[in-house]
Design a protein around this motif. Structure first.
Motif, PDB file in Angstrom:
ATOM      1  N   VAL A  84       0.843  -1.195   0.000  1.00  0.00           N
ATOM      2  CA  VAL A  84       0.000   0.000   0.000  1.00  0.00           C
ATOM      3  C   VAL A  84       0.878   1.244   0.000  1.00  0.00           C
ATOM      4  CG1 VAL A  84      -1.722   1.312   1.311  1.00  0.00           C
ATOM      5  CG2 VAL A  84      -1.936  -1.174   1.115  1.00  0.00           C
ATOM      6  N   ASP A  85       1.967   1.214   0.765  1.00  0.00           N
ATOM      7  CA  ASP A  85       2.897   2.351   0.789  1.00  0.00           C
ATOM      8  C   ASP A  85       3.420   2.665  -0.610  1.00  0.00           C
ATOM      9  OD1 ASP A  85       2.744   2.864   3.530  1.00  0.00           O
ATOM     10  OD2 ASP A  85       4.364   1.472   3.997  1.00  0.00           O
ATOM     11  N   GLU A  86       3.727   1.626  -1.380  1.00  0.00           N
ATOM     12  CA  GLU A  86       4.226   1.835  -2.740  1.00  0.00           C
ATOM     13  C   GLU A  86       3.142   2.424  -3.634  1.00  0.00           C
ATOM     14  OE1 GLU A  86       6.594   2.020  -6.143  1.00  0.00           O
ATOM     15  OE2 GLU A  86       7.053   2.056  -4.006  1.00  0.00           O
ATOM     16  N   TYR A  87       1.917   1.974  -3.457  1.00  0.00           N
ATOM     17  CA  TYR A  87       0.800   2.527  -4.224  1.00  0.00           C
ATOM     18  C   TYR A  87       0.663   4.028  -3.943  1.00  0.00           C
ATOM     19  CZ  TYR A  87      -3.894   3.465  -5.919  1.00  0.00           C
ATOM     20  OH  TYR A  87      -4.967   4.005  -6.584  1.00  0.00           O
ATOM     21  N   LEU A  88       0.651   4.399  -2.667  1.00  0.00           N
ATOM     22  CA  LEU A  88       0.506   5.814  -2.310  1.00  0.00           C
ATOM     23  C   LEU A  88       1.711   6.622  -2.785  1.00  0.00           C
ATOM     24  CD1 LEU A  88      -1.125   5.665   1.231  1.00  0.00           C
ATOM     25  CD2 LEU A  88      -2.214   6.085  -0.985  1.00  0.00           C
ATOM     26  N   ARG A  89       2.905   6.058  -2.722  1.00  0.00           N
ATOM     27  CA  ARG A  89       4.101   6.747  -3.201  1.00  0.00           C
ATOM     28  C   ARG A  89       3.957   7.078  -4.682  1.00  0.00           C
ATOM     29  NH1 ARG A  89       8.567   6.379  -5.826  1.00  0.00           N
ATOM     30  NH2 ARG A  89       8.357   4.230  -6.479  1.00  0.00           N
ATOM     31  N   GLN A  90       3.517   6.093  -5.457  1.00  0.00           N
ATOM     32  CA  GLN A  90       3.331   6.319  -6.893  1.00  0.00           C
ATOM     33  C   GLN A  90       2.214   7.326  -7.160  1.00  0.00           C
ATOM     34  OE1 GLN A  90       3.209   2.967  -9.559  1.00  0.00           O
ATOM     35  NE2 GLN A  90       4.764   1.859  -8.393  1.00  0.00           N
ATOM     36  N   GLU A  91       1.145   7.236  -6.384  1.00  0.00           N
ATOM     37  CA  GLU A  91       0.034   8.182  -6.549  1.00  0.00           C
ATOM     38  C   GLU A  91       0.498   9.609  -6.274  1.00  0.00           C
ATOM     39  OE1 GLU A  91      -4.562   8.859  -5.104  1.00  0.00           O
ATOM     40  OE2 GLU A  91      -3.234   7.725  -3.783  1.00  0.00           O
ATOM     41  N   TYR A  92       1.224   9.800  -5.200  1.00  0.00           N
ATOM     42  CA  TYR A  92       1.665  11.144  -4.833  1.00  0.00           C
ATOM     43  C   TYR A  92       2.679  11.695  -5.828  1.00  0.00           C
ATOM     44  CZ  TYR A  92      -0.720  10.174  -0.394  1.00  0.00           C
ATOM     45  OH  TYR A  92      -1.648   9.863   0.565  1.00  0.00           O
ATOM     46  N   LEU A  93       3.572  10.853  -6.348  1.00  0.00           N
ATOM     47  CA  LEU A  93       4.500  11.303  -7.389  1.00  0.00           C
ATOM     48  C   LEU A  93       3.737  11.751  -8.639  1.00  0.00           C
ATOM     49  CD1 LEU A  93       7.429   8.718  -7.171  1.00  0.00           C
ATOM     50  CD2 LEU A  93       7.534  11.176  -6.672  1.00  0.00           C
ATOM     51  N   PHE A  94       2.713  10.998  -8.997  1.00  0.00           N
ATOM     52  CA  PHE A  94       1.872  11.330 -10.138  1.00  0.00           C
ATOM     53  C   PHE A  94       1.163  12.666  -9.908  1.00  0.00           C
ATOM     54  CE2 PHE A  94      -2.178  11.239 -12.381  1.00  0.00           C
ATOM     55  CZ  PHE A  94      -1.839  10.784 -13.644  1.00  0.00           C
ATOM     56  N   GLU A  95       0.579  12.817  -8.738  1.00  0.00           N
ATOM     57  CA  GLU A  95      -0.186  14.027  -8.421  1.00  0.00           C
ATOM     58  C   GLU A  95       0.692  15.261  -8.288  1.00  0.00           C
ATOM     59  OE1 GLU A  95      -2.593  13.245  -4.987  1.00  0.00           O
ATOM     60  OE2 GLU A  95      -4.241  12.638  -6.278  1.00  0.00           O
ATOM     61  N   GLN A  96       1.919  15.074  -7.857  1.00  0.00           N
ATOM     62  CA  GLN A  96       2.825  16.199  -7.652  1.00  0.00           C
ATOM     63  C   GLN A  96       2.977  17.035  -8.923  1.00  0.00           C
ATOM     64  OE1 GLN A  96       6.450  15.042  -5.744  1.00  0.00           O
ATOM     65  NE2 GLN A  96       7.516  16.908  -6.321  1.00  0.00           N
ATOM     66  N   GLU A  97       2.871  16.388 -10.063  1.00  0.00           N
ATOM     67  CA  GLU A  97       3.007  17.098 -11.331  1.00  0.00           C
ATOM     68  C   GLU A  97       1.863  18.072 -11.583  1.00  0.00           C
ATOM     69  OE1 GLU A  97       3.909  14.488 -14.584  1.00  0.00           O
ATOM     70  OE2 GLU A  97       5.345  13.368 -13.365  1.00  0.00           O
ATOM     71  N   GLY A  98       0.756  17.935 -10.875  1.00  0.00           N
ATOM     72  CA  GLY A  98      -0.394  18.814 -11.065  1.00  0.00           C
ATOM     73  C   GLY A  98      -0.433  20.012 -10.137  1.00  0.00           C
ATOM     74  N   ILE A  99       0.554  20.142  -9.262  1.00  0.00           N
ATOM     75  CA  ILE A  99       0.564  21.266  -8.317  1.00  0.00           C
ATOM     76  C   ILE A  99       0.837  22.559  -9.078  1.00  0.00           C
ATOM     77  CG2 ILE A  99       1.728  22.296  -6.328  1.00  0.00           C
ATOM     78  CD1 ILE A  99       2.324  19.403  -5.364  1.00  0.00           C
ATOM     79  N   ASP A 100       0.007  23.556  -8.859  1.00  0.00           N
ATOM     80  CA  ASP A 100       0.152  24.856  -9.516  1.00  0.00           C
ATOM     81  C   ASP A 100       1.039  25.754  -8.656  1.00  0.00           C
ATOM     82  OD1 ASP A 100      -0.090  27.376 -10.670  1.00  0.00           O
ATOM     83  OD2 ASP A 100      -2.212  27.092 -11.171  1.00  0.00           O
ATOM     84  N   TYR A 101       2.340  25.654  -8.877  1.00  0.00           N
ATOM     85  CA  TYR A 101       3.298  26.413  -8.070  1.00  0.00           C
ATOM     86  C   TYR A 101       3.206  27.914  -8.333  1.00  0.00           C
ATOM     87  CZ  TYR A 101       5.287  21.990  -6.597  1.00  0.00           C
ATOM     88  OH  TYR A 101       5.453  20.737  -6.050  1.00  0.00           O
ATOM     89  N   ASN A 102       2.799  28.310  -9.535  1.00  0.00           N
ATOM     90  CA  ASN A 102       2.620  29.737  -9.819  1.00  0.00           C
ATOM     91  C   ASN A 102       1.498  30.320  -8.963  1.00  0.00           C
ATOM     92  OD1 ASN A 102       4.672  29.890 -11.758  1.00  0.00           O
ATOM     93  ND2 ASN A 102       3.293  29.185 -13.367  1.00  0.00           N
TER      94      ASN A 102
END
Length: 175
Positions: A84-102
């Motif tokens: 489960v930890d690996e699943y969440l790690r992959q999910e969070y890495l995927f989602e990180q690309e959608g963060i609007d830093y601007n």
């Protein structure tokens, strides 16, 4: 785009802005569960959506249940072969690309002025920790109000009562 907001006007300035995370500060062009389901078995799409859209996930967002425990049967049904930890790690890495830093930078600048910025979001404890770290939430906004800390989620009235109470503690003249 301001997302959901609570505001009080003073001298034609907003005193407070309340931002949501999902769909505002983090844009999902694709859902992780839809992408990962393509790599798993024929039950994956259904199993992952059953968890994501179901009551158990809401209870996780409310801090009542732990997604590390609750998602496991759904992952098994989907054919996930790792932890489960690996699943969440992959999910969070995927989602990180959608963060609007601007947008986060703009919010940080606004928050340093007369208008205070807040976050109101439905999150479980694990995703909350990830988002706080990756978005540097503690450095950007005056406070963040997560459903897992309140024991209730948006759109429940109790969530909003708790959030506005905390905002009023920071800004006593806020209506």
């Amino acid at each position: 785009m301001l997302g959901r907001r609570a505001c009080a006007r003073e001298d034609n300035m907003y005193k407070a802005l309340l931002f949501d995370i999902d769909g505002v500060l983090l844009i999902h062009k694709k859902l992780f569960i839809d992408e990962i389901a393509k790599t798993l078995n024929e039950n994956a799409y259904s199993a992952l959506h059953d968890f994501n859209d179901g009551r158990i996930n809401v209870l996780c967002d409310e801090g009542i249940k732990d997604p590390l425990v609750e998602i496991k049967p759904y992952l098994n049904r989907a054919g996930w072969k790792y932890s489960v930890d690996e699943y969440l790690r992959q999910e969070y890495l995927f989602e990180q690309e959608g963060i609007d830093y601007n947008l986060l930078d703009m919010i940080s600048q606004i928050n340093k002025k007369k208008t205070k910025c807040f976050i109101g979001s439905n999150q479980n404890y694990h995703r909350k920790a990830f988002l706080i770290e990756k978005m540097k939430i503690d450095e950007i906004v005056a406070e963040a109000y997560f459903s897992c800390d309140f024991g209730t989620s948006k759109p429940n009235k109790m969530y909003w009562e708790k959030a506005f109470s905390k905002m009023n503690a920071k800004l006593p003249s806020l209506n």
